[in-house]
Design a protein around this motif. Structure first.
Motif, PDB file in Angstrom:
ATOM      1  N   ASP B 175       0.732  -1.230   0.061  1.00  0.00           N
ATOM      2  CA  ASP B 175       0.052   0.072   0.025  1.00  0.00           C
ATOM      3  C   ASP B 175       0.599   1.409   0.006  1.00  0.00           C
ATOM      4  OD1 ASP B 175      -2.720  -1.125   0.268  1.00  0.00           O
ATOM      5  OD2 ASP B 175      -1.693  -1.822   2.115  1.00  0.00           O
ATOM      6  N   VAL B 176       2.025   1.423   0.620  1.00  0.00           N
ATOM      7  CA  VAL B 176       2.813   2.527   0.843  1.00  0.00           C
ATOM      8  C   VAL B 176       4.328   1.822   0.475  1.00  0.00           C
ATOM      9  CG1 VAL B 176       3.565   4.049   2.463  1.00  0.00           C
ATOM     10  CG2 VAL B 176       1.255   3.620   2.352  1.00  0.00           C
ATOM     11  N   HIS B 177       4.917   2.608  -0.190  1.00  0.00           N
ATOM     12  CA  HIS B 177       6.364   2.300  -0.020  1.00  0.00           C
ATOM     13  C   HIS B 177       7.093   3.700   0.176  1.00  0.00           C
ATOM     14  CE1 HIS B 177       5.063   2.722  -4.246  1.00  0.00           C
ATOM     15  NE2 HIS B 177       6.027   3.940  -4.147  1.00  0.00           N
ATOM     16  N   ILE B 178       8.398   3.604   0.936  1.00  0.00           N
ATOM     17  CA  ILE B 178       8.951   4.865   1.324  1.00  0.00           C
ATOM     18  C   ILE B 178      10.093   4.520   1.742  1.00  0.00           C
ATOM     19  CG2 ILE B 178       8.295   4.370   4.023  1.00  0.00           C
ATOM     20  CD1 ILE B 178       7.628   7.360   4.097  1.00  0.00           C
ATOM     21  N   LEU B 179      11.176   5.490   1.561  1.00  0.00           N
ATOM     22  CA  LEU B 179      12.457   5.351   1.743  1.00  0.00           C
ATOM     23  C   LEU B 179      12.872   5.890   3.254  1.00  0.00           C
ATOM     24  CD1 LEU B 179      15.317   5.092  -0.055  1.00  0.00           C
ATOM     25  CD2 LEU B 179      15.204   7.495  -0.237  1.00  0.00           C
ATOM     26  N   LEU B 180      13.428   5.007   4.140  1.00  0.00           N
ATOM     27  CA  LEU B 180      13.540   5.157   5.648  1.00  0.00           C
ATOM     28  C   LEU B 180      14.497   5.961   5.709  1.00  0.00           C
ATOM     29  CD1 LEU B 180      13.089   1.507   7.073  1.00  0.00           C
ATOM     30  CD2 LEU B 180      11.524   3.165   6.672  1.00  0.00           C
ATOM     31  N   PRO B 181      14.355   6.719   6.864  1.00  0.00           N
ATOM     32  CA  PRO B 181      15.558   7.561   7.278  1.00  0.00           C
ATOM     33  C   PRO B 181      16.787   6.682   7.776  1.00  0.00           C
ATOM     34  CG  PRO B 181      13.846   7.321   9.127  1.00  0.00           C
ATOM     35  CD  PRO B 181      13.315   6.812   7.727  1.00  0.00           C
ATOM     36  N   MET B 253       0.711  -5.184 -12.669  1.00  0.00           N
ATOM     37  CA  MET B 253      -0.593  -4.350 -12.754  1.00  0.00           C
ATOM     38  C   MET B 253      -0.489  -2.959 -13.299  1.00  0.00           C
ATOM     39  SD  MET B 253      -1.861  -3.324  -9.011  1.00  0.00           S
ATOM     40  CE  MET B 253      -1.796  -4.908  -8.369  1.00  0.00           C
ATOM     41  N   ASP B 254      -1.238  -2.379 -13.838  1.00  0.00           N
ATOM     42  CA  ASP B 254      -1.297  -0.928 -14.269  1.00  0.00           C
ATOM     43  C   ASP B 254      -0.943   0.085 -12.913  1.00  0.00           C
ATOM     44  OD1 ASP B 254      -1.429   1.039 -15.853  1.00  0.00           O
ATOM     45  OD2 ASP B 254      -3.692   1.074 -16.329  1.00  0.00           O
ATOM     46  N   ILE B 255      -0.288   1.102 -13.084  1.00  0.00           N
ATOM     47  CA  ILE B 255       0.075   1.623 -12.013  1.00  0.00           C
ATOM     48  C   ILE B 255      -1.194   2.668 -11.197  1.00  0.00           C
ATOM     49  CG2 ILE B 255       1.275   3.896 -11.405  1.00  0.00           C
ATOM     50  CD1 ILE B 255       3.985   2.716 -12.608  1.00  0.00           C
ATOM     51  N   ALA B 256      -1.967   2.774 -12.166  1.00  0.00           N
ATOM     52  CA  ALA B 256      -3.355   3.449 -11.675  1.00  0.00           C
ATOM     53  C   ALA B 256      -4.152   2.569 -10.956  1.00  0.00           C
ATOM     54  CB  ALA B 256      -3.940   3.969 -13.053  1.00  0.00           C
ATOM     55  N   ASP B 257      -3.902   1.432 -11.109  1.00  0.00           N
ATOM     56  CA  ASP B 257      -4.574   0.408 -10.061  1.00  0.00           C
ATOM     57  C   ASP B 257      -3.840  -0.097  -8.890  1.00  0.00           C
ATOM     58  OD1 ASP B 257      -6.727   0.414 -11.890  1.00  0.00           O
ATOM     59  OD2 ASP B 257      -6.078  -1.205 -13.056  1.00  0.00           O
ATOM     60  N   HIS B 258      -2.541   0.476  -8.905  1.00  0.00           N
ATOM     61  CA  HIS B 258      -1.616  -0.136  -7.767  1.00  0.00           C
ATOM     62  C   HIS B 258      -2.190   0.335  -6.270  1.00  0.00           C
ATOM     63  CE1 HIS B 258       1.984  -0.456  -5.384  1.00  0.00           C
ATOM     64  NE2 HIS B 258       2.114  -1.502  -6.101  1.00  0.00           N
ATOM     65  N   PRO B 259      -2.194  -0.207  -5.403  1.00  0.00           N
ATOM     66  CA  PRO B 259      -2.715   0.291  -3.989  1.00  0.00           C
ATOM     67  C   PRO B 259      -1.949   1.235  -3.725  1.00  0.00           C
ATOM     68  CG  PRO B 259      -1.993  -2.144  -4.007  1.00  0.00           C
ATOM     69  CD  PRO B 259      -1.741  -1.721  -5.283  1.00  0.00           C
ATOM     70  N   SER B 260      -0.689   1.783  -3.873  1.00  0.00           N
ATOM     71  CA  SER B 260      -0.126   2.853  -3.488  1.00  0.00           C
ATOM     72  C   SER B 260      -0.638   4.118  -4.251  1.00  0.00           C
ATOM     73  CB  SER B 260       1.392   2.921  -3.787  1.00  0.00           C
ATOM     74  OG  SER B 260       1.677   2.869  -5.051  1.00  0.00           O
ATOM     75  N   THR B 261      -1.446   4.049  -5.319  1.00  0.00           N
ATOM     76  CA  THR B 261      -1.834   5.231  -6.129  1.00  0.00           C
ATOM     77  C   THR B 261      -3.055   5.588  -5.391  1.00  0.00           C
ATOM     78  OG1 THR B 261      -0.950   3.991  -8.073  1.00  0.00           O
ATOM     79  CG2 THR B 261      -2.396   5.953  -8.422  1.00  0.00           C
ATOM     80  N   LYS B 262      -3.741   4.471  -5.096  1.00  0.00           N
ATOM     81  CA  LYS B 262      -4.918   4.970  -4.049  1.00  0.00           C
ATOM     82  C   LYS B 262      -4.645   5.582  -2.848  1.00  0.00           C
ATOM     83  CE  LYS B 262      -7.175   1.296  -6.248  1.00  0.00           C
ATOM     84  NZ  LYS B 262      -7.323  -0.239  -6.236  1.00  0.00           N
TER      85      LYS B 262
END
Lengths: 377, 342
Positions: B175-181, B253-262
């Motif tokens: 759902d979320v991807h993030i670069l950690l400190p 999948m299509d990036i638009a459908d990716h959970p992180s996009t939502k």
């Protein structure tokens, strides 16, 4: 939200959480601390087994911003209005308990690791600092203490660069344990000395793992004599602090010769050890005994205090008041701020009859000229 | 079956094995022509699947076997790590697979050059025949002498069908991807939180309950670490982190459908909004072990599958920008800790 319209009871900002930490660490010997917030500052106090208590006062001058708004007096709105004035005061002075170790751990989070701080700007992984970021202004380390209203948690917000830590400390109903009464109007004894000297003396005594510590003060040939002695299973130690230029003299003896003291009159003259020395009755020596393990809990305060005022009232209650200078050279600015940490100890009652405290009764007779203002250190 | 390599970067190799060792005692090491794979699957806790490029630890490298030139080994990490520690600051170190009394082992041959300041110390016992050389060299005025240390780590060779059943965990798109400190910073704060949660529990005598850290992130550069106890609740919020762009070639999948996009539609960059957070709860002790990889100092991307799992991709720093080495950590959320009070 409606509840946000009301300004909080307390908003205090410090840019040196370390100062607060250093002061509160002195009284870190209990799980819970009693907190009282007033116009003048925040008082934290802890007690142990009703026989000792310690308190640290965070004066509002330690904070860059200190806004206190007394809570509205509407706690018992429709009840009988015959409440006495003092009753109402009790209700409106915010008073609660918090977990002191939690607070201390929290205060240490700030500045814990900024790996960048040790490197020059060009060696940093993410040179985020520019001439206009907060780091340059020294605003990156900030500690905000706030208490919104009665019953709310005490919240501490620590901010540094891009990290903000919020800590809500649960507030508990205060224990209305009575303070240890200390009558500063009728003192049996008072002296002022450097904190580290007391610290050295106590460390010396601890080598014998004693149960009790006996405090002896007397005038001998017009010279003040102050001694601390303790007897444990490993022997006995007596530390004497004289005022005629002698430094601390210690004498350790075998259990067969308790209380033996090395004569130290030939030590060259130095500055007076005891700044003030007052006996309630100069003709009678003062002896009072306390539990050593309790006195030892004040060791942290002794080790960092500039000065300590040692007072015993006519009931034998011992008060140690430490003057601590925090953050002279630190970023907090306003060098030479002085704070006070207080300890009080209930004396041991002489029920064993081993003769150690036989002079206690005599000490109680004095006390006519010992009254001093507390802040006069 | 042949494996022989000279270790190019002993410090990295040592840190790497130390980090793996914090998760479990044994590693499955798979050697092939291009990569060294390290996999640690402990009984419980975090799994790590690492793919390390040959260049980042080895120099000259030979691997040969009857099974497509792939060798699978079971390596005791404690011993390997201890052996590598003696290679700290070594002038050269070699590793090879050999056999002694029918026991397969990894033999490390380490050459250290000690300066005269250490001459007072007895040198480690060595098996080399030229024991005379060192003092002789010193007499000739050379201020340094060479010590050759041989370390042997017994290993088990795993047949291909033994490891055939081991597969990297599969997980849904995060759902979320993030670069950690920086992990060391994150670790020091996590450690303090863990300490906070134990205050007042040590006196009970009973084993302290497992502490759960709550870790959340949103698609607006915010990461939140929090813990709740009876006496307090505390949370640290990082802002201005980056959410890396997805690589379309890596996802099905299509990036638009990716959970992180939502998720990007929700929440805010100051982290004050209640929405848009993906949250996992992790065992504090386990988290501390994972964080130990911070000593390698790589970039770390965290992928949050809300209320399910956390996957950390640790990219080891490379000097020459060649093939990257990736360590993948799989953490499962530990059920429902404290109910969210929203």
């Amino acid at each position: 939200m409606a509840e946000d319209e009301e300004p909080p009871i307390l908003t205090a900002v410090s840019n040196s959480a370390r100062q607060l930490y250093l002061l509160l660490r002195c009284i870190n010997f209990s799980e819970k601390a009693h907190v009282v917030i007033t116009e003048e500052g925040i008082k934290f106090s802890v007690e142990e087994a009703s026989s000792m208590e310690g308190s640290a006062f965070l004066d509002k001058s330690l904070f860059t911003t200190y806004i206190y708004r007394a809570p509205p007096r509407q706690e018992q709105p429709e009840q009988d209005n015959s409440d006495t004035e003092s009753d109402t005061d009790l209700n409106t002075t915010p008073s609660f308990q918090i977990s002191l170790p939690s607070l201390l751990e929290t205060l240490q989070i700030l500045g814990l690791t900024d790996p960048n701080n040790s490197k020059p700007l060009w060696a940093r992984d993410n040179p985020s600092s520019t001439a206009f970021t907060n780091n340059v202004l020294g605003l990156n380390n900030m500690c905000l203490i706030s208490y919104r209203r009665l019953g709310c948690p005490l919240s501490i917000i620590l901010t540094e660069s891009t990290i903000r830590t919020t800590c809500d400390l649960t507030t508990y109903e205060p224990d209305y344990a009575d303070e240890i009464p200390f009558d500063r109007q009728s003192l049996a004894f008072k002296t002022i000395m450097r904190g580290t000297w007391l610290f050295d003396a106590i460390s010396e005594l601890s080598s014998t793992a004693p149960e009790h510590i006996t405090l002896i003060a007397r005038m001998s040939k017009g010279k003040p004599k102050f001694a601390l002695s303790a007897t444990g299973s490993l022997g006995s130690v007596r530390v004497e602090l004289h005022n005629n230029g002698d430094s601390i003299t210690t004498g350790a003896a075998h259990p067969s010769r308790p209380g033996a003291v090395r004569d130290a009159d030939d030590v060259p003259k130095q500055a007076n050890l005891l700044e003030t020395f007052q006996l309630g009755d100069p003709t009678t020596p003062l002896r009072a005994a306390y539990k050593f393990s309790l006195i030892q809990k004040a060791a942290k305060a002794m080790s960092i205090a500039t000065k300590v005022s040692v007072r015993v009232d006519t009931q034998g209650v011992l008060s140690l008041q430490f003057m601590i200078e925090v953050g002279g050279g630190e970023a907090g600015g306003g060098g030479g701020k002085v704070s006070f940490v207080d300890f009080r100890f209930v004396p041991l009652v002489d029920d064993e009859g081993d003769g150690d405290y036989e002079d206690e009764e005599e000490g109680k007779e004095g006390g006519d000229d010992g009254g001093e203002e507390e802040e006069e250190l | 079956m042949r494996f022989k390599a000279s270790i190019q970067n002993t410090n990295t190799f040592t840190k790497l094995t130390a980090s793996f060792n914090s998760l479990g005692p044994l590693a499955w090491v798979k050697l092939d022509a291009e990569h060294v794979h390290f996999t640690v699957i402990p009984e419980q806790g975090t799994q790590v699947w690492a793919v390390v490029s040959i260049d980042s630890i080895f120099d000259t490298y030979t691997v040969q076997s009857a099974a497509n030139n792939v060798i699978n080994l079971e390596v005791p990490l404690v011993l390997l790590n201890r052996a590598l520690k003696t290679a700290w600051n070594a002038s050269s170190a070699q590793i090879r697979l050999t056999k002694k009394d029918n026991v397969p082992l990894l033999a490390l041959t380490i050459v250290t050059t000690s300066s005269s300041s250490h001459a007072g110390f007895p040198t480690a016992p060595t098996n080399n025949d030229d024991g005379f050389d060192a003092p002789f060299e010193q007499q000739l005025g050379g201020n340094s002498r060479e010590t050759i240390i041989t370390q042997e780590v017994p290993v088990r060779v795993l047949a291909p069908d033994v490891v055939a059943g081991l597969h990297e965990p599969q997980c849904r798109e995060p759902d979320v991807h993030i670069l950690l400190p920086p992990l060391l910073q994150l670790k020091s704060i996590s450690d303090r939180f863990t300490k906070l949660s134990l205050i007042g529990k040590s006196g009970n005598g009973s084993a302290a309950p497992r502490t759960r850290l709550e870790l959340s992130a949103n698609m607006h550069g915010c990461l939140k670490l929090s813990i709740k106890t009876d006496a307090m609740s505390i949370s640290s919020l990082w802002t201005d982190l980056s959410n890396p762009e997805l690589d379309p070639s890596q996802i099905t999948m299509d990036i638009a459908d990716h959970p992180s996009t939502k998720m990007k539609q929700l929440g805010s960059a100051d982290g004050r909004s209640e929405e848009g957070w993906a949250t996992v709860r992790i065992d504090a002790r386990d988290w501390g072990k994972v964080m130990s990889v911070g000593r390698l100092g790589g970039r770390v991307v965290a992928c949050f599958c809300h209320e399910f799992a956390l996957i950390l991709y640790v990219y080891l720093p490379t000097d020459n920008g060649e093939q990257e080495s990736v360590l993948t950590y799989y953490l499962k959320t530990t059920g429902h800790g404290t109910p969210l009070s929203s």
